[in-house]
Design a protein around this motif. Sequence first.
Motif, PDB file in Angstrom:
ATOM      1  N   PRO A   1    -105.619  35.869  21.066  1.00 49.08           N
ATOM      2  CA  PRO A   1    -105.231  34.819  22.015  1.00 49.08           C
ATOM      3  C   PRO A   1    -106.439  34.010  22.467  1.00 49.08           C
ATOM      4  O   PRO A   1    -107.531  34.549  22.607  1.00 49.08           O
ATOM      5  CB  PRO A   1    -104.632  35.587  23.191  1.00 49.08           C
ATOM      6  N   ARG A   2    -106.207  32.716  22.665  1.00 42.71           N
ATOM      7  CA  ARG A   2    -107.330  31.875  23.089  1.00 42.71           C
ATOM      8  C   ARG A   2    -107.741  32.238  24.508  1.00 42.71           C
ATOM      9  O   ARG A   2    -106.974  32.750  25.306  1.00 42.71           O
ATOM     10  CB  ARG A   2    -106.980  30.400  22.981  1.00 42.71           C
ATOM     11  N   GLY A   3    -109.007  31.984  24.798  1.00 42.65           N
ATOM     12  CA  GLY A   3    -109.550  32.304  26.105  1.00 42.65           C
ATOM     13  C   GLY A   3    -110.820  33.120  25.982  1.00 42.65           C
ATOM     14  O   GLY A   3    -111.370  33.291  24.898  1.00 42.65           O
TER      15      GLY A   3
ATOM     16  N   LEU B   1    -116.456  37.234  24.095  1.00 39.29           N
ATOM     17  CA  LEU B   1    -116.032  36.426  22.966  1.00 39.29           C
ATOM     18  C   LEU B   1    -115.150  35.319  23.511  1.00 39.29           C
ATOM     19  O   LEU B   1    -114.260  35.572  24.321  1.00 39.29           O
ATOM     20  CB  LEU B   1    -115.250  37.284  21.962  1.00 39.29           C
ATOM     21  N   THR B   2    -115.388  34.096  23.064  1.00 41.02           N
ATOM     22  CA  THR B   2    -114.558  32.973  23.478  1.00 41.02           C
ATOM     23  C   THR B   2    -113.770  32.495  22.274  1.00 41.02           C
ATOM     24  O   THR B   2    -114.355  32.138  21.246  1.00 41.02           O
ATOM     25  CB  THR B   2    -115.411  31.813  24.032  1.00 41.02           C
ATOM     26  N   ALA B   3    -112.446  32.520  22.385  1.00 42.45           N
ATOM     27  CA  ALA B   3    -111.559  32.079  21.305  1.00 42.45           C
ATOM     28  C   ALA B   3    -111.003  30.710  21.668  1.00 42.45           C
ATOM     29  O   ALA B   3    -110.368  30.539  22.702  1.00 42.45           O
ATOM     30  CB  ALA B   3    -110.434  33.074  21.100  1.00 42.45           C
TER      31      ALA B   3
END
Length: 89
Positions: free
Chosen positions: A11-13, A43-45
């Motif tokens: 998931p993004r974020g 970690l940044t998605a």
Amino acid sequence: MTVSYELVQIPRGRHEFTAIHVRTGDIFGFMKKQHLYQLTDELTAYPARPAVRLRESMKYQKQGSLASSAMHFQAGNVATSIREYVPGG
């Protein structure tokens, strides 16, 4: 030791990691070992960016045979005849 892996659907974020739990043992299951390693990492998605394909097709003008790009030219109305104005008709 370095282990690389790919995260396919995340998931993004922003995701924070605080520990890694490692388990190991022999193939028969007689010996088992585990250890918890404390760490701080993040970690940044970002949102997925789909590839955008631009297709530029060639079209011809209604008046002649000159080819023109469909993205730059759109032939609209072409006057072919003129008639008298009739009110209400």
